[in-house]
Design a protein around this motif. Structure first.
Motif, PDB file in Angstrom:
ATOM      1  N   VAL A  75      -0.090  -8.001  -5.862  1.00  0.00           N
ATOM      2  CA  VAL A  75       1.324  -7.835  -6.210  1.00  0.00           C
ATOM      3  C   VAL A  75       1.512  -6.602  -7.080  1.00  0.00           C
ATOM      4  CG1 VAL A  75       3.231  -8.832  -7.532  1.00  0.00           C
ATOM      5  CG2 VAL A  75       1.937 -10.270  -5.950  1.00  0.00           C
ATOM      6  N   LYS A  76       0.624  -6.440  -8.048  1.00  0.00           N
ATOM      7  CA  LYS A  76       0.728  -5.301  -8.963  1.00  0.00           C
ATOM      8  C   LYS A  76       0.606  -3.982  -8.208  1.00  0.00           C
ATOM      9  CE  LYS A  76      -1.018  -3.816 -13.481  1.00  0.00           C
ATOM     10  NZ  LYS A  76      -1.980  -4.115 -14.566  1.00  0.00           N
ATOM     11  N   ARG A  77      -0.256  -3.944  -7.197  1.00  0.00           N
ATOM     12  CA  ARG A  77      -0.451  -2.716  -6.429  1.00  0.00           C
ATOM     13  C   ARG A  77       0.721  -2.430  -5.499  1.00  0.00           C
ATOM     14  NH1 ARG A  77      -5.524  -0.610  -6.705  1.00  0.00           N
ATOM     15  NH2 ARG A  77      -6.993  -1.861  -7.909  1.00  0.00           N
ATOM     16  N   MET A  78       1.407  -3.481  -5.051  1.00  0.00           N
ATOM     17  CA  MET A  78       2.537  -3.274  -4.148  1.00  0.00           C
ATOM     18  C   MET A  78       3.828  -2.985  -4.901  1.00  0.00           C
ATOM     19  SD  MET A  78       1.924  -5.838  -0.907  1.00  0.00           S
ATOM     20  CE  MET A  78       1.553  -7.326  -1.831  1.00  0.00           C
ATOM     21  N   ARG A  79       3.909  -3.401  -6.157  1.00  0.00           N
ATOM     22  CA  ARG A  79       5.072  -3.078  -6.971  1.00  0.00           C
ATOM     23  C   ARG A  79       5.012  -1.626  -7.408  1.00  0.00           C
ATOM     24  NH1 ARG A  79       7.261  -7.960  -9.344  1.00  0.00           N
ATOM     25  NH2 ARG A  79       7.438  -9.334  -7.544  1.00  0.00           N
ATOM     26  N   GLY A  80       6.157  -1.049  -7.690  1.00  0.00           N
ATOM     27  CA  GLY A  80       6.170   0.334  -8.157  1.00  0.00           C
ATOM     28  C   GLY A  80       7.585   0.873  -8.233  1.00  0.00           C
ATOM     29  N   LYS A  94      11.024   2.799  -7.497  1.00  0.00           N
ATOM     30  CA  LYS A  94      11.850   3.000  -6.310  1.00  0.00           C
ATOM     31  C   LYS A  94      11.613   4.388  -5.730  1.00  0.00           C
ATOM     32  CE  LYS A  94      16.683   3.277  -4.822  1.00  0.00           C
ATOM     33  NZ  LYS A  94      18.105   3.151  -5.220  1.00  0.00           N
ATOM     34  N   GLY A  95      11.466   4.453  -4.397  1.00  0.00           N
ATOM     35  CA  GLY A  95      11.280   5.728  -3.725  1.00  0.00           C
ATOM     36  C   GLY A  95       9.832   6.119  -3.502  1.00  0.00           C
ATOM     37  N   THR A  96       8.889   5.446  -4.167  1.00  0.00           N
ATOM     38  CA  THR A  96       7.475   5.750  -3.963  1.00  0.00           C
ATOM     39  C   THR A  96       6.953   5.010  -2.738  1.00  0.00           C
ATOM     40  OG1 THR A  96       6.814   3.963  -5.469  1.00  0.00           O
ATOM     41  CG2 THR A  96       7.078   6.167  -6.404  1.00  0.00           C
ATOM     42  N   LYS A  97       5.883   5.533  -2.152  1.00  0.00           N
ATOM     43  CA  LYS A  97       5.360   4.976  -0.899  1.00  0.00           C
ATOM     44  C   LYS A  97       4.099   4.157  -1.125  1.00  0.00           C
ATOM     45  CE  LYS A  97       7.157   8.615   2.136  1.00  0.00           C
ATOM     46  NZ  LYS A  97       6.801   9.662   3.131  1.00  0.00           N
ATOM     47  N   VAL A  98       3.881   3.200  -0.258  1.00  0.00           N
ATOM     48  CA  VAL A  98       2.638   2.442  -0.236  1.00  0.00           C
ATOM     49  C   VAL A  98       2.296   2.170   1.227  1.00  0.00           C
ATOM     50  CG1 VAL A  98       3.841   0.223  -0.470  1.00  0.00           C
ATOM     51  CG2 VAL A  98       1.430   0.383  -1.085  1.00  0.00           C
ATOM     52  N   ILE A  99       1.015   2.255   1.551  1.00  0.00           N
ATOM     53  CA  ILE A  99       0.567   2.019   2.926  1.00  0.00           C
ATOM     54  C   ILE A  99      -0.168   0.679   2.995  1.00  0.00           C
ATOM     55  CG2 ILE A  99      -0.888   2.850   4.809  1.00  0.00           C
ATOM     56  CD1 ILE A  99      -0.497   5.668   3.706  1.00  0.00           C
ATOM     57  N   LEU A 100       0.318  -0.211   3.858  1.00  0.00           N
ATOM     58  CA  LEU A 100      -0.349  -1.483   4.110  1.00  0.00           C
ATOM     59  C   LEU A 100      -1.057  -1.409   5.458  1.00  0.00           C
ATOM     60  CD1 LEU A 100       2.365  -4.123   3.061  1.00  0.00           C
ATOM     61  CD2 LEU A 100       0.637  -3.000   1.642  1.00  0.00           C
ATOM     62  N   THR A 101      -2.339  -1.706   5.463  1.00  0.00           N
ATOM     63  CA  THR A 101      -3.095  -1.770   6.709  1.00  0.00           C
ATOM     64  C   THR A 101      -3.109  -3.216   7.174  1.00  0.00           C
ATOM     65  OG1 THR A 101      -4.470   0.085   5.990  1.00  0.00           O
ATOM     66  CG2 THR A 101      -5.285  -1.244   7.825  1.00  0.00           C
ATOM     67  N   ILE A 102      -2.503  -3.445   8.336  1.00  0.00           N
ATOM     68  CA  ILE A 102      -2.217  -4.801   8.803  1.00  0.00           C
ATOM     69  C   ILE A 102      -3.091  -5.171  10.001  1.00  0.00           C
ATOM     70  CG2 ILE A 102      -0.449  -6.294   9.848  1.00  0.00           C
ATOM     71  CD1 ILE A 102       0.060  -5.749   6.901  1.00  0.00           C
ATOM     72  N   VAL A 103      -3.622  -6.382   9.967  1.00  0.00           N
ATOM     73  CA  VAL A 103      -4.298  -6.984  11.120  1.00  0.00           C
ATOM     74  C   VAL A 103      -3.370  -8.072  11.652  1.00  0.00           C
ATOM     75  CG1 VAL A 103      -6.288  -8.315  11.910  1.00  0.00           C
ATOM     76  CG2 VAL A 103      -6.599  -6.503  10.202  1.00  0.00           C
ATOM     77  N   ARG A 104      -3.057  -8.003  12.937  1.00  0.00           N
ATOM     78  CA  ARG A 104      -2.128  -8.961  13.536  1.00  0.00           C
ATOM     79  C   ARG A 104      -2.631  -9.356  14.920  1.00  0.00           C
ATOM     80  NH1 ARG A 104       3.816  -6.754  14.264  1.00  0.00           N
ATOM     81  NH2 ARG A 104       3.710  -6.776  11.964  1.00  0.00           N
ATOM     82  N   GLU A 105      -2.427 -10.611  15.266  1.00  0.00           N
ATOM     83  CA  GLU A 105      -2.784 -11.068  16.602  1.00  0.00           C
ATOM     84  C   GLU A 105      -2.005 -10.237  17.624  1.00  0.00           C
ATOM     85  OE1 GLU A 105      -2.810 -15.200  19.250  1.00  0.00           O
ATOM     86  OE2 GLU A 105      -2.248 -15.248  17.134  1.00  0.00           O
ATOM     87  N   GLY A 106      -2.736  -9.660  18.573  1.00  0.00           N
ATOM     88  CA  GLY A 106      -2.105  -8.782  19.558  1.00  0.00           C
ATOM     89  C   GLY A 106      -2.383  -7.310  19.305  1.00  0.00           C
ATOM     90  N   PHE A 107      -2.788  -6.977  18.061  1.00  0.00           N
ATOM     91  CA  PHE A 107      -3.164  -5.595  17.755  1.00  0.00           C
ATOM     92  C   PHE A 107      -4.601  -5.355  18.230  1.00  0.00           C
ATOM     93  CE2 PHE A 107      -0.242  -4.627  13.843  1.00  0.00           C
ATOM     94  CZ  PHE A 107       0.867  -4.730  14.687  1.00  0.00           C
ATOM     95  N   ASP A 108      -4.871  -4.209  18.857  1.00  0.00           N
ATOM     96  CA  ASP A 108      -6.230  -3.853  19.253  1.00  0.00           C
ATOM     97  C   ASP A 108      -7.066  -3.477  18.041  1.00  0.00           C
ATOM     98  OD1 ASP A 108      -5.617  -4.251  21.919  1.00  0.00           O
ATOM     99  OD2 ASP A 108      -4.988  -2.165  22.226  1.00  0.00           O
ATOM    100  N   LYS A 109      -6.414  -2.915  17.037  1.00  0.00           N
ATOM    101  CA  LYS A 109      -7.091  -2.511  15.812  1.00  0.00           C
ATOM    102  C   LYS A 109      -6.088  -2.560  14.666  1.00  0.00           C
ATOM    103  CE  LYS A 109      -6.225   2.399  16.720  1.00  0.00           C
ATOM    104  NZ  LYS A 109      -6.840   3.744  16.871  1.00  0.00           N
ATOM    105  N   PRO A 110      -6.570  -2.524  13.424  1.00  0.00           N
ATOM    106  CA  PRO A 110      -5.638  -2.547  12.283  1.00  0.00           C
ATOM    107  C   PRO A 110      -4.644  -1.401  12.372  1.00  0.00           C
ATOM    108  CG  PRO A 110      -7.874  -2.924  11.534  1.00  0.00           C
ATOM    109  CD  PRO A 110      -7.985  -2.552  12.981  1.00  0.00           C
ATOM    110  N   LYS A 111      -3.411  -1.663  11.937  1.00  0.00           N
ATOM    111  CA  LYS A 111      -2.343  -0.675  12.016  1.00  0.00           C
ATOM    112  C   LYS A 111      -1.782  -0.409  10.620  1.00  0.00           C
ATOM    113  CE  LYS A 111       2.180   0.114  14.181  1.00  0.00           C
ATOM    114  NZ  LYS A 111       3.211  -0.445  15.100  1.00  0.00           N
TER     115      LYS A 111
END
Length: 443
Positions: free
Chosen positions: A154-159, A161-178
């Motif tokens: 949570v602390k890493r995702m908070r920040g 306004k206007g700043t960026k954060v990249i989440l690498t997501i694994v989801r059923e149906g994805f060939d690889k993390p996105k």
């Protein structure tokens, strides 16, 4: 070496005991007395390690940082929902329940050791970016989430306004993390949204259970009745992707629709954690038909409401299996303005069902689907399709209220409802209910 540290060890032991008693009051005292020597031996081991680290670690360390780290580790060994909140995080948590905070708008948990999305909060950066319930977060920016606590995530995702954060997501149906790039924003969570679906039929969505959810629900019901001639023929209560929130607000929401009897009860070790919440006769809504929509993002407080209305046979629950968070967390303020979120009880529906790790099973399973409007549903040509056909001469009721094919037939509906298959199915069920009542009265 250990003999020369005996005085220091006793002093440190006193400090740790004081910290525990400040947070837990007479409960901590009673527990220590009951356990006797075992607890003192464990605390002595902790103070041994603390003293060694303070004396021999390669760099000088902050004692408070060590204590905070130890508390984090202790709570992480219990369950995914118990956690320690340093003063800044505890302050943010209190702001969260009021419906305004900075970040991405995402509710997370740890499932099978993996940081997992419970639900994105509606109309937030996470929701707009396409983050979905059940997504597994592999990385936050360049940091892998394996063994990361919820509070750290949570602390890493908070920040700001206007700043960026990249989440690498694994989801059923994805060939690889996105990778999903999200821009942080000030999250203003609107707890209750509502709309008239059709003449006499209302729609209310609860996005999260906050301090004013019950008040907002009362206003929504009053407005819907006013828009529909003073009463409702039926109501769709949408709890999809509602990650929960305040228990007392869930009870108050259910109380509007249940005339009497149990809404939810909790069971825990301490007397204070064993509670029952009952409905009150005053202020109960008329017994119009209801459909409650749930899905895999419906958790905690939303499961309490769905379970209560289902057990009392007050509403038909429609959608897909809910998340299954059936535990109660108590927030305990500590002496240095930090806070403790501790799992203290399990909750049960009126019929004694535990939701924990099971969830609510809908009465009618309806998967999410996309509506693709077509010009002709069955391929047949009808009289009205022929060139130069003449009209019947009778005005069709409501013909001046043209609606788009595949859309919710209501001029007052929100854009988000148009083409929502599950909402359309719920509305069809409510209308069918009304038709059957009319037929029964005629017979």
């Amino acid at each position: 070496m250990f003999g020369t540290r005996k005085g220091k060890k006793i002093a440190l032991l006193a400090v740790v005991l004081f910290a525990m008693l400040a947070g837990g009051g007479f409960v901590a005292q009673k527990h220590c007395a009951a356990q006797g020597g075992n607890d003192y031996e464990s605390i002595e081991l902790f103070t041994d390690v603390l003293a060694i680290v303070k004396k021999s670690y390669v760099e000088e360390v902050d004692t408070k940082k060590l204590i905070y780290g130890a508390i984090n580790g202790m709570l992480a060994s219990l369950d995914p929902h118990s956690s320690f909140m340093p003063p800044d995080m505890y302050k943010e948590m209190k702001i969260d329940t009021k419906g305004s905070f900075g970040g991405l708008g995402i509710e997370i948990t740890i499932k099978d050791g993996i940081l997992t999305v419970i639900s994105p909060i509606e109309d937030t950066p996470a929701f707009r970016a396409g983050i979905k319930a059940g997504d597994q977060i592999l990385k936050i920016d360049d940091r892998f989430t394996k063994d990361m606590t919820i509070m750290d995530a949570v602390k890493r995702m908070r920040g700001a306004k206007g700043t960026k954060v990249i989440l690498t997501i694994v989801r059923e149906g994805f060939d690889k993390p996105k990778d999903f790039t999200l821009v942080r924003d000030i999250i203003q969570v609107k707890s209750v949204r509502f709309s008239s679906l059709d003449n006499g039929y209302g729609y209310i969505r609860i996005a999260q259970f906050q301090e004013k959810t019950d008040d907002d629900l009362v206003k929504a019901l009053a407005t819907l009745k006013e828009e529909n001639g003073g009463s409702l023929k039926g109501l769709v209560l949408d709890l999809r992707n509602d990650p929960g929130g305040l228990l007392d607000q869930a009870v108050k929401v259910a109380d509007h629709f249940v005339e009497q009897g149990l809404i939810v009860y909790t069971e825990g070790r301490e007397k204070d954690s064993r509670m029952q919440f009952n409905a009150h006769k005053g202020g109960t809504e008329p017994a119009y038909p209801m459909v409650v929509l749930i899905n895999g993002g419906s958790a905690s407080a939303s499961e309490i409401v769905a379970g209560a209305l289902q057990d009392h046979k007050r509403a038909v629950v429609m959608g897909t299996q809910s998340f299954g968070k059936g535990s109660v967390q108590t927030i305990i303020p500590l002496s240095d303005d930090s806070g403790l979120r501790l799992t203290t009880a399990r909750y049960y529906t009126p019929n004694g069902r535990s939701i924990q790790a099971k969830g609510i099973t809908p009465d009618i399973i309806v998967e999410r689907a996309e509506i693709q409007p077509t010009e002709k549903k069955d391929g047949h040509i009808r009289e009205k399709d022929l060139e130069n056909h003449f009209e019947s001469g009778e005005k069709v009721e409501g013909e001046d209220k043209k609606t788009e094919k595949g859309k919710v037939p209501a001029a007052k509906s929100d854009d988000q409802l148009k083409g929502d298959y599950q909402v359309l199915r719920a509305l069809d069920l409510l209308k069918g209910w009304e038709i059957l009542k009319t037929m029964n009265r005629a017979n």
